[in-house]
Write an enzyme that holds these catalytic residues in place. Structure first.
Site, PDB file in Angstrom:
ATOM      1  NE  ARG A 106      -3.988   0.797   1.990  1.00  0.00           N
ATOM      2  CZ  ARG A 106      -5.015   0.387   2.815  1.00  0.00           C
ATOM      3  NH1 ARG A 106      -5.414   0.806   3.105  1.00  0.00           N
ATOM      4  NH2 ARG A 106      -6.274   0.064   1.497  1.00  0.00           N
ATOM      5  CG  HIS A 133      -8.001  -0.208  -2.642  1.00  0.00           C
ATOM      6  ND1 HIS A 133      -7.660  -0.798  -2.603  1.00  0.00           N
ATOM      7  CD2 HIS A 133      -9.003   0.722  -2.168  1.00  0.00           C
ATOM      8  CE1 HIS A 133      -7.627  -1.471  -1.103  1.00  0.00           C
ATOM      9  NE2 HIS A 133      -8.326  -0.353  -1.164  1.00  0.00           N
ATOM     10  CD  GLN A 136     -12.812  -1.620  -1.253  1.00  0.00           C
ATOM     11  OE1 GLN A 136     -12.361  -1.555   0.120  1.00  0.00           O
ATOM     12  NE2 GLN A 136     -13.951  -2.689  -1.050  1.00  0.00           N
ATOM     13  CG  ASP A 228     -13.198   6.005  -1.891  1.00  0.00           C
ATOM     14  OD1 ASP A 228     -13.561   6.276   0.296  1.00  0.00           O
ATOM     15  OD2 ASP A 228     -12.130   6.527  -2.207  1.00  0.00           O
ATOM     16  CB  CYS A 268     -14.082   1.296  -0.070  1.00  0.00           C
ATOM     17  SG  CYS A 268     -13.642   2.835   0.255  1.00  0.00           S
ATOM     18  NE  ARG A 296      -9.741  -4.907  -0.142  1.00  0.00           N
ATOM     19  CZ  ARG A 296      -9.591  -4.442   0.341  1.00  0.00           C
ATOM     20  NH1 ARG A 296      -9.824  -3.508   0.915  1.00  0.00           N
ATOM     21  NH2 ARG A 296      -8.301  -4.597   0.689  1.00  0.00           N
TER      22      ARG A 296
HETATM   23  N1   CP Z   1     -11.290  -0.420   2.129  1.00  0.00           N
HETATM   24  C1   CP Z   1     -10.003  -0.098   2.577  1.00  0.00           C
HETATM   25  O1   CP Z   1      -9.264  -0.183   2.077  1.00  0.00           O
HETATM   26  O2   CP Z   1      -9.626   0.092   4.248  1.00  0.00           O
HETATM   27  P1   CP Z   1      -8.638   0.454   4.671  1.00  0.00           P
HETATM   28  O3   CP Z   1      -7.507   1.311   4.035  1.00  0.00           O
HETATM   29  O4   CP Z   1      -8.672  -0.270   6.760  1.00  0.00           O
HETATM   30  O5   CP Z   1      -7.477  -1.243   4.343  1.00  0.00           O
HETATM   31  N1  NVA Z   2      -9.526   6.771  -1.200  1.00  0.00           N
HETATM   32  C1  NVA Z   2      -9.709   6.043  -0.357  1.00  0.00           C
HETATM   33  C2  NVA Z   2     -10.133   4.929  -0.370  1.00  0.00           C
HETATM   34  C3  NVA Z   2      -9.267   4.063   1.567  1.00  0.00           C
HETATM   35  C4  NVA Z   2      -9.472   2.260   1.370  1.00  0.00           C
HETATM   36  C5  NVA Z   2      -8.292   6.606   0.634  1.00  0.00           C
HETATM   37  O1  NVA Z   2      -7.137   6.352  -0.977  1.00  0.00           O
HETATM   38  O2  NVA Z   2      -8.067   7.112   1.040  1.00  0.00           O
END
Ligand code: CP
Ligand code: NVA
Length: 310
Positions: A106, A133, A136, A228, A268, A296
């Site tokens: 990430r 992502h 997701q 989101d 999400c 997930r």
């Molecule tokens: N939706 C999602 O990716 O959640 P987290 O940021 O908690 O991993």
């Molecule tokens: N768009 C959001 C998604 C979190 C799962 C972010 O990048 O923070």
């Protein structure tokens, strides 16, 4: 079981074929149905999880998924390896490849996941970058299929920021044959190249990929409504400034009234209640947000099985 994914990376959904996406979703459903069938697939195998940003779902679903399949996952916090500062992304990829069987990352810059994938000799999975992502959206598609019985031909509406999640939804919808409308305030549209690439991908499935600023028009008859956060991780300083622009794009009961009565509401998570979505909508009969969070784990177990050829 499809073997075309063995040894591959999942950096963006646009790298998958329609059949590969279908194979992941089919296996995700099977893994959810009979998890015991996969409980020794990863014995003595390890997943490294690199995080530059916080996480609840991604970390816990990957780690638990690995445990349930007999393997082990190592959490590498932002300060543990200081990606790009303590040592190069290339060296991290090469070193981790000598120890582990899979890498999930990430990151802020999408180029970092691309760089890891370029240099690692084991599969690399994008666990969210500023650009996309994909994991997701695998869970999202699984959830929609469970609730609607199909993906092809559905009208899917996303309201909010044209961000990483929106980008992956466009690619995922294009592959799955689901009509995607991304509704944003002016100035917050998804990237133009994602729009053109997803439209190109959609030619094979017949899906339409559209962008608009008119939420109430888009929501008419929607089968799925998704939102989101308005400010993603890394954009916290701009969060207050965004509120006025995004408030008309809130997913609330008034909006739901314009959609199909059986419309599925997705988010999400994490949610900022009474910003992008109201609490009552997330607890209504239309909401599938906790199925979505659960999926997930199933979707990522399927993804890891296919990439590892396990
Ligand atoms: N939706 C999602 O990716 O959640 P987290 O940021 O908690 O991993
Ligand atoms: N768009 C959001 C998604 C979190 C799962 C972010 O990048 O923070």
């Amino acid at each position: 079981m499809s073997t075309s994914l063995k040894g591959r990376n999942l950096v963006s959904l646009k790298d998958l074929t329609r059949d590969e996406l279908k194979a992941i979703l089919e296996l995700a459903a099977a893994v959810k149905r009979v998890p015991g069938d996969y409980s020794s697939k990863f014995v003595n195998k390890t997943l490294a999880m690199i995080f530059q940003k916080p996480s609840l779902r991604t970390r816990v679903s990957f780690e638990t998924g690995m445990t349930q399949m007999g393997g082990h996952a190592i959490y590498l916090a932002p300060t543990d390896i200081s990606l790009g500062k303590r040592e190069t992304t290339e060296d991290i990829a090469l070193v981790l490849s000598r120890y582990v069987d899979l890498i999930m990352a990430r990151t802020f810059g999408h180029d970092i996941v691309e760089d890891l994938a370029k240099h690692a000799t084991v599969p690399v999975i994008n666990g969210l970058s500023d650009y996309s992502h994909p994991c997701q959206i695998l869970a999202d598609l699984q959830t929609i299929e469970e609730h609607k019985g199909q993906l092809t031909g559905l009208n899917f509406v996303y309201s909010g920021d044209g961000n990483n999640v929106a980008h992956s939804l466009m690619f995922g919808g294009a592959l799955a044959g689901m009509n995607v409308t991304i509704v944003t305030p002016r100035g917050y549209e998804p990237k133009a190249d994602v729009l053109s690439e997803s439209r190109e991908l959609a030619k094979a499935s017949g899906a339409t990929i559209a962008t608009t600023h008119d939420l109430h028009e888009a929501a008419k008859g929607a089968d799925v409504i998704y939102t989101d956060v308005w400010a993603s991780m890394g954009q916290e300083a701009d969060a207050k400034n965004r509120q006025a622009f995004f408030m008309p794009y809130q997913v609330n009961s008034e909006l739901l009234a314009a959609a199909d009565p059986d419309c599925v509401v997705l988010h999400c998570l994490p949610a900022h209640y009474n910003e992008e979505i109201t609490y009552d909508v997330t607890r209504s009969r239309n909401s599938a947000i906790f199925d979505q969070a659960e999926n997930r784990m199933h979707a990522q177990k399927a993804l890891m099985l296919l990439l590892a050829g396990a």
